[in-house]
Design an enzyme around this catalytic site. Sequence first.
Site, PDB file in Angstrom:
ATOM      1  CD  GLU A  98      -3.374   1.505  -0.371  1.00 53.32           C
ATOM      2  OE1 GLU A  98      -2.701   3.035  -0.345  1.00 53.32           O
ATOM      3  OE2 GLU A  98      -3.922   0.606  -0.273  1.00 53.32           O
ATOM      4  CB  THR A 111     -12.842  -3.516   0.400  1.00 54.53           C
ATOM      5  OG1 THR A 111     -13.972  -2.863  -0.541  1.00 54.53           O
ATOM      6  CG2 THR A 111     -12.597  -4.966  -0.013  1.00 54.53           C
ATOM      7  CE  LYS A 112     -13.057   4.248   4.184  1.00 57.31           C
ATOM      8  NZ  LYS A 112     -11.749   5.447   4.623  1.00 57.31           N
ATOM      9  CG  ASP A 134      -7.407   4.586  -6.763  1.00 59.05           C
ATOM     10  OD1 ASP A 134      -8.218   4.912  -5.879  1.00 59.05           O
ATOM     11  OD2 ASP A 134      -5.910   4.514  -6.033  1.00 59.05           O
ATOM     12  CG  ASP A 178     -17.846   0.034  -7.079  1.00 56.47           C
ATOM     13  OD1 ASP A 178     -16.104   0.450  -7.735  1.00 56.47           O
ATOM     14  OD2 ASP A 178     -17.837   0.684  -5.802  1.00 56.47           O
ATOM     15  CD  GLU A 209     -17.454  -5.338  -2.198  1.00 58.58           C
ATOM     16  OE1 GLU A 209     -16.713  -5.866  -0.568  1.00 58.58           O
ATOM     17  OE2 GLU A 209     -18.703  -6.539  -2.309  1.00 58.58           O
ATOM     18  CE  LYS A 237     -13.020  13.626 -14.719  1.00 61.68           C
ATOM     19  NZ  LYS A 237     -12.506  14.647 -13.665  1.00 61.68           N
TER      20      LYS A 237
HETATM   21  C1  LIG Z   1     -10.125   2.381  -3.746  1.00 64.96           C
HETATM   22  S1  LIG Z   1      -8.541   1.701  -2.576  1.00 64.96           S
HETATM   23  C2  LIG Z   1      -9.323   0.323  -2.282  1.00 64.96           C
HETATM   24  C3  LIG Z   1      -8.536   0.444  -1.294  1.00 64.96           C
HETATM   25  C4  LIG Z   1      -9.649  -1.342  -0.948  1.00 64.96           C
HETATM   26  N1  LIG Z   1      -8.766  -2.165  -1.504  1.00 64.96           N
HETATM   27  C5  LIG Z   1     -10.884  -1.396  -0.358  1.00 64.96           C
HETATM   28  O1  LIG Z   1     -11.641  -2.175  -1.117  1.00 64.96           O
HETATM   29  O2  LIG Z   1     -11.021  -0.734   0.327  1.00 64.96           O
HETATM   30  C6  LIG Z   1      -7.233   1.944  -3.518  1.00 64.96           C
HETATM   31  C7  LIG Z   1      -6.016   1.487  -2.962  1.00 64.96           C
HETATM   32  O3  LIG Z   1      -5.207   1.019  -3.412  1.00 64.96           O
HETATM   33  C8  LIG Z   1      -3.629   1.757  -3.916  1.00 64.96           C
HETATM   34  N2  LIG Z   1      -2.988   1.768  -4.800  1.00 64.96           N
HETATM   35  C9  LIG Z   1      -3.272   2.516  -5.785  1.00 64.96           C
HETATM   36  N3  LIG Z   1      -2.803   2.609  -6.561  1.00 64.96           N
HETATM   37  C10 LIG Z   1      -1.058   1.758  -5.866  1.00 64.96           C
HETATM   38  C11 LIG Z   1       0.052   1.091  -6.423  1.00 64.96           C
HETATM   39  N4  LIG Z   1       0.787   1.400  -7.286  1.00 64.96           N
HETATM   40  N5  LIG Z   1       0.603   0.308  -4.913  1.00 64.96           N
HETATM   41  C12 LIG Z   1       0.064   0.495  -4.023  1.00 64.96           C
HETATM   42  N6  LIG Z   1      -1.359   0.942  -3.786  1.00 64.96           N
HETATM   43  C13 LIG Z   1      -1.853   1.320  -4.732  1.00 64.96           C
HETATM   44  C14 LIG Z   1      -4.439   3.197  -2.673  1.00 64.96           C
HETATM   45  O4  LIG Z   1      -3.482   3.811  -2.026  1.00 64.96           O
HETATM   46  C15 LIG Z   1      -5.616   3.145  -2.293  1.00 64.96           C
HETATM   47  O5  LIG Z   1      -5.552   2.540  -0.843  1.00 64.96           O
END
Ligand SMILES: C[S@@+](CC[C@H](N)C(=O)[O-])C[C@H]1O[C@@H](n2cnc3c(N)ncnc32)[C@H](O)[C@@H]1O
Length: 240
Positions: A84, A207-208, A134, A170, A210, A138
Amino acid sequence: MSSRPPQRRRIRSFVRRPGRLTAAQRRALATLWPRYGLALDDRAALCEYFARPTRRVMEIGFGNGDVIAELAADHPELDYLGIEVHEPGIGRLLLSLEARELDNVRILAGDAVEIVPKLIPPESLAAINIFFPDPWHKKRHHKRRLIQPALVGSLARCLVTNGALHLATDWPDYAEHMVTTLNASALFRPITAAESGSDPIWERRPTKFERRGERLGHPVVDLYYSRTPVQRSAGVAPTR
Ligand SMILES: C[S@@+](CC[C@H](N)C(=O)[O-])C[C@H]1O[C@@H](n2cnc3c(N)ncnc32)[C@H](O)[C@@H]1O
Protein backbone atom coordinates in the site's frame (compact mmCIF):
# COMPACT_ATOMS: atom_id res chain seq x y z
CA MET A 1 22.52 24.15 -18.26
CA SER A 2 22.20 20.37 -17.81
CA SER A 3 22.67 18.30 -20.96
CA ARG A 4 20.71 15.38 -19.47
CA PRO A 5 17.52 14.51 -21.38
CA PRO A 6 14.36 15.47 -19.50
CA GLN A 7 13.07 12.56 -17.36
CA ARG A 8 9.58 11.40 -18.29
CA ARG A 9 7.34 11.31 -15.22
CA ARG A 10 5.98 7.83 -14.58
CA ILE A 11 2.22 7.53 -14.85
CA ARG A 12 1.09 6.39 -11.42
CA SER A 13 -2.04 4.53 -10.41
CA PHE A 14 -2.43 6.68 -7.29
CA VAL A 15 -2.24 10.24 -6.06
CA ARG A 16 -0.44 10.67 -2.77
CA ARG A 17 -3.19 12.10 -0.59
CA PRO A 18 -1.81 14.00 2.37
CA GLY A 19 -4.49 12.26 4.56
CA ARG A 20 -3.81 13.15 8.15
CA LEU A 21 -2.38 10.47 10.41
CA THR A 22 -4.12 10.03 13.74
CA ALA A 23 -1.92 10.00 16.84
CA ALA A 24 -2.51 6.26 17.16
CA GLN A 25 -1.50 5.65 13.52
CA ARG A 26 1.62 7.76 14.01
CA ARG A 27 2.54 5.70 17.08
CA ALA A 28 1.86 2.49 15.15
CA LEU A 29 4.15 3.54 12.30
CA ALA A 30 6.91 4.36 14.79
CA THR A 31 6.63 1.34 17.08
CA LEU A 32 4.95 -1.46 15.10
CA TRP A 33 6.60 -0.98 11.71
CA PRO A 34 9.76 -2.88 12.78
CA ARG A 35 7.56 -5.88 13.66
CA TYR A 36 5.30 -5.94 10.59
CA GLY A 37 7.03 -3.84 7.95
CA LEU A 38 9.52 -5.07 5.38
CA ALA A 39 11.98 -2.35 4.37
CA LEU A 40 12.39 -2.19 0.60
CA ASP A 41 16.18 -2.04 0.85
CA ASP A 42 16.66 -4.80 3.42
CA ARG A 43 17.56 -7.73 1.15
CA ALA A 44 18.38 -10.03 4.08
CA ALA A 45 14.98 -9.51 5.72
CA LEU A 46 13.21 -10.00 2.37
CA CYS A 47 15.13 -13.24 1.69
CA GLU A 48 14.32 -14.50 5.19
CA TYR A 49 10.66 -13.62 4.75
CA PHE A 50 10.29 -15.35 1.37
CA ALA A 51 12.09 -18.43 2.72
CA ARG A 52 9.21 -19.05 5.16
CA PRO A 53 7.72 -22.37 4.05
CA THR A 54 4.12 -21.13 4.15
CA ARG A 55 1.64 -20.42 1.36
CA ARG A 56 1.57 -16.66 0.82
CA VAL A 57 -1.31 -14.40 -0.26
CA MET A 58 -0.45 -10.86 -1.42
CA GLU A 59 -2.94 -7.98 -1.49
CA ILE A 60 -2.15 -4.87 -3.53
CA GLY A 61 -3.83 -1.61 -2.45
CA PHE A 62 -5.29 -2.89 0.82
CA GLY A 63 -6.69 0.55 1.77
CA ASN A 64 -7.52 0.46 5.47
CA GLY A 65 -6.32 -3.18 5.69
CA ASP A 66 -9.50 -4.56 7.25
CA VAL A 67 -9.76 -7.42 4.73
CA ILE A 68 -6.16 -8.57 5.09
CA ALA A 69 -6.45 -8.47 8.92
CA GLU A 70 -9.70 -10.46 8.92
CA LEU A 71 -8.39 -13.09 6.51
CA ALA A 72 -5.11 -13.41 8.41
CA ALA A 73 -6.99 -13.89 11.70
CA ASP A 74 -9.19 -16.59 10.16
CA HIS A 75 -6.32 -18.38 8.40
CA PRO A 76 -3.26 -18.54 10.63
CA GLU A 77 -1.94 -21.31 8.36
CA LEU A 78 -1.42 -18.74 5.55
CA ASP A 79 0.96 -15.78 5.34
CA TYR A 80 -0.41 -12.45 4.09
CA LEU A 81 1.65 -9.72 2.43
CA GLY A 82 0.12 -6.28 1.84
CA ILE A 83 1.39 -3.51 -0.44
CA GLU A 84 0.00 0.00 0.00
CA VAL A 85 1.12 3.59 -0.63
CA HIS A 86 -1.30 5.36 1.69
CA GLU A 87 0.34 5.92 5.10
CA PRO A 88 -2.84 6.29 7.20
CA GLY A 89 -4.06 2.95 5.78
CA ILE A 90 -0.77 1.30 6.72
CA GLY A 91 -1.01 2.81 10.22
CA ARG A 92 -4.52 1.51 10.59
CA LEU A 93 -3.57 -2.00 9.53
CA LEU A 94 -0.64 -1.97 11.98
CA LEU A 95 -3.04 -1.11 14.81
CA SER A 96 -5.39 -3.85 13.78
CA LEU A 97 -2.58 -6.43 13.63
CA GLU A 98 -1.45 -5.43 17.11
CA ALA A 99 -4.99 -5.57 18.53
CA ARG A 100 -5.55 -9.04 17.04
CA GLU A 101 -2.04 -10.20 18.02
CA LEU A 102 -1.40 -11.49 14.50
CA ASP A 103 1.99 -12.58 13.29
CA ASN A 104 1.17 -13.81 9.77
CA VAL A 105 1.01 -10.41 8.02
CA ARG A 106 3.84 -8.33 6.60
CA ILE A 107 3.63 -4.96 4.84
CA LEU A 108 5.56 -3.36 2.00
CA ALA A 109 5.05 0.41 1.75
CA GLY A 110 5.24 1.83 -1.76
CA ASP A 111 4.19 1.55 -5.37
CA ALA A 112 3.35 -2.05 -6.24
CA VAL A 113 4.14 -1.39 -9.91
CA GLU A 114 7.77 -0.88 -8.89
CA ILE A 115 7.93 -3.26 -5.93
CA VAL A 116 6.49 -6.40 -7.51
CA PRO A 117 8.97 -6.84 -10.39
CA LYS A 118 11.94 -5.81 -8.22
CA LEU A 119 11.33 -7.51 -4.89
CA ILE A 120 8.87 -10.37 -5.12
CA PRO A 121 10.66 -13.60 -6.06
CA PRO A 122 9.40 -15.80 -8.91
CA GLU A 123 6.78 -18.40 -7.95
CA SER A 124 6.70 -17.19 -4.34
CA LEU A 125 2.96 -16.51 -4.03
CA ALA A 126 -0.07 -18.78 -3.84
CA ALA A 127 -2.49 -15.92 -4.54
CA ILE A 128 -2.77 -12.23 -5.37
CA ASN A 129 -5.76 -10.06 -4.43
CA ILE A 130 -6.56 -6.66 -5.93
CA PHE A 131 -9.88 -5.44 -4.58
CA PHE A 132 -11.53 -2.26 -5.87
CA PRO A 133 -8.46 -0.57 -7.36
CA ASP A 134 -8.97 3.13 -8.13
CA PRO A 135 -11.26 3.14 -11.19
CA TRP A 136 -9.84 6.23 -12.92
CA HIS A 137 -13.14 6.44 -14.71
CA LYS A 138 -12.43 9.37 -17.03
CA LYS A 139 -11.20 8.13 -20.39
CA ARG A 140 -8.13 10.37 -20.33
CA HIS A 141 -7.15 8.76 -17.01
CA HIS A 142 -7.51 5.12 -18.09
CA LYS A 143 -3.75 4.90 -18.52
CA ARG A 144 -3.46 5.33 -14.72
CA ARG A 145 -5.37 2.16 -14.01
CA LEU A 146 -3.37 -0.36 -12.01
CA ILE A 147 -4.31 -3.34 -14.15
CA GLN A 148 -2.07 -3.03 -17.20
CA PRO A 149 -0.28 -5.65 -19.33
CA ALA A 150 3.12 -4.98 -17.72
CA LEU A 151 1.80 -5.49 -14.19
CA VAL A 152 -0.12 -8.60 -15.28
CA GLY A 153 3.21 -10.05 -16.51
CA SER A 154 4.89 -9.22 -13.18
CA LEU A 155 2.05 -10.77 -11.19
CA ALA A 156 2.19 -13.96 -13.26
CA ARG A 157 5.91 -14.26 -12.61
CA CYS A 158 5.35 -14.26 -8.82
CA LEU A 159 2.60 -16.87 -8.79
CA VAL A 160 3.02 -20.62 -8.60
CA THR A 161 1.34 -22.75 -11.27
CA ASN A 162 -2.43 -22.66 -10.67
CA GLY A 163 -1.89 -19.70 -8.34
CA ALA A 164 -4.90 -17.45 -7.79
CA LEU A 165 -5.45 -13.94 -9.10
CA HIS A 166 -8.64 -12.45 -7.64
CA LEU A 167 -9.81 -9.04 -8.82
CA ALA A 168 -12.90 -7.12 -7.80
CA THR A 169 -14.37 -3.84 -8.97
CA ASP A 170 -17.65 -1.94 -8.89
CA TRP A 171 -17.01 -0.13 -12.18
CA PRO A 172 -18.39 -2.17 -15.13
CA ASP A 173 -16.08 -0.38 -17.53
CA TYR A 174 -13.02 -1.28 -15.39
CA ALA A 175 -14.23 -4.88 -15.17
CA GLU A 176 -14.29 -4.96 -18.99
CA HIS A 177 -10.80 -3.49 -19.10
CA MET A 178 -9.60 -6.15 -16.61
CA VAL A 179 -11.12 -8.97 -18.66
CA THR A 180 -9.63 -7.66 -21.92
CA THR A 181 -6.19 -7.25 -20.34
CA LEU A 182 -6.19 -10.64 -18.59
CA ASN A 183 -7.65 -12.53 -21.54
CA ALA A 184 -4.90 -11.16 -23.79
CA SER A 185 -2.33 -12.88 -21.56
CA ALA A 186 -1.47 -16.54 -22.01
CA LEU A 187 -0.21 -16.51 -18.43
CA PHE A 188 -3.71 -16.57 -16.93
CA ARG A 189 -6.84 -18.61 -17.46
CA PRO A 190 -10.26 -17.31 -16.36
CA ILE A 191 -12.07 -19.60 -13.97
CA THR A 192 -15.49 -19.51 -12.35
CA ALA A 193 -16.16 -18.96 -8.65
CA ALA A 194 -17.25 -22.60 -8.44
CA GLU A 195 -13.98 -23.81 -9.98
CA SER A 196 -11.97 -21.82 -7.43
CA GLY A 197 -13.33 -24.25 -4.82
CA SER A 198 -13.02 -23.93 -1.07
CA ASP A 199 -9.30 -23.14 -0.87
CA PRO A 200 -9.07 -20.12 1.50
CA ILE A 201 -6.56 -18.38 -0.81
CA TRP A 202 -9.57 -17.33 -2.93
CA GLU A 203 -11.49 -15.77 -0.04
CA ARG A 204 -12.57 -12.16 -0.02
CA ARG A 205 -14.40 -10.07 2.57
CA PRO A 206 -16.49 -6.90 2.04
CA THR A 207 -14.23 -3.88 1.71
CA LYS A 208 -14.65 -0.22 2.60
CA PHE A 209 -14.73 0.83 -1.06
CA GLU A 210 -17.14 -1.93 -1.94
CA ARG A 211 -19.56 -0.72 0.74
CA ARG A 212 -19.25 2.82 -0.56
CA GLY A 213 -20.01 1.61 -4.11
CA GLU A 214 -22.99 -0.38 -2.87
CA ARG A 215 -24.45 2.71 -1.23
CA LEU A 216 -24.22 4.38 -4.66
CA GLY A 217 -25.89 1.39 -6.32
CA HIS A 218 -22.76 0.11 -8.10
CA PRO A 219 -22.75 -3.55 -9.15
CA VAL A 220 -19.83 -5.60 -7.84
CA VAL A 221 -17.87 -7.89 -10.16
CA ASP A 222 -15.40 -10.51 -8.91
CA LEU A 223 -12.98 -11.97 -11.47
CA TYR A 224 -11.03 -15.17 -10.88
CA TYR A 225 -7.93 -16.18 -12.83
CA SER A 226 -5.60 -19.10 -12.45
CA ARG A 227 -1.91 -18.98 -13.37
CA THR A 228 -1.28 -21.25 -16.34
CA PRO A 229 1.56 -23.78 -15.95
CA VAL A 230 4.86 -22.03 -15.49
CA GLN A 231 7.07 -22.80 -18.50
CA ARG A 232 10.52 -24.01 -17.61
CA SER A 233 13.21 -23.42 -20.21
CA ALA A 234 14.51 -26.73 -21.50
CA GLY A 235 18.06 -25.55 -21.00
CA VAL A 236 20.73 -25.50 -23.65
CA ALA A 237 23.19 -28.36 -23.76
CA PRO A 238 26.68 -27.06 -23.19
CA THR A 239 28.78 -27.07 -26.36
CA ARG A 240 32.27 -28.44 -26.14
C1 LIG B 1 -9.95 2.57 -4.19
S1 LIG B 1 -8.85 2.12 -2.92
C2 LIG B 1 -9.42 0.47 -2.46
C3 LIG B 1 -8.89 0.07 -1.11
C4 LIG B 1 -9.37 -1.31 -0.63
N1 LIG B 1 -8.88 -2.37 -1.48
C5 LIG B 1 -10.86 -1.34 -0.53
O1 LIG B 1 -11.49 -2.01 -1.37
O2 LIG B 1 -11.41 -0.71 0.39
C6 LIG B 1 -7.37 1.73 -3.83
C7 LIG B 1 -6.15 1.62 -2.95
O3 LIG B 1 -5.05 1.21 -3.74
C8 LIG B 1 -3.89 1.94 -3.35
N2 LIG B 1 -2.99 1.96 -4.51
C9 LIG B 1 -3.25 2.50 -5.72
N3 LIG B 1 -2.21 2.30 -6.55
C10 LIG B 1 -1.29 1.59 -5.84
C11 LIG B 1 0.00 1.10 -6.16
N4 LIG B 1 0.55 1.29 -7.38
N5 LIG B 1 0.69 0.43 -5.21
C12 LIG B 1 0.14 0.24 -3.98
N6 LIG B 1 -1.08 0.69 -3.62
C13 LIG B 1 -1.78 1.37 -4.54
C14 LIG B 1 -4.42 3.30 -2.95
O4 LIG B 1 -3.56 3.98 -2.06
C15 LIG B 1 -5.75 2.93 -2.29
O5 LIG B 1 -5.61 2.72 -0.91
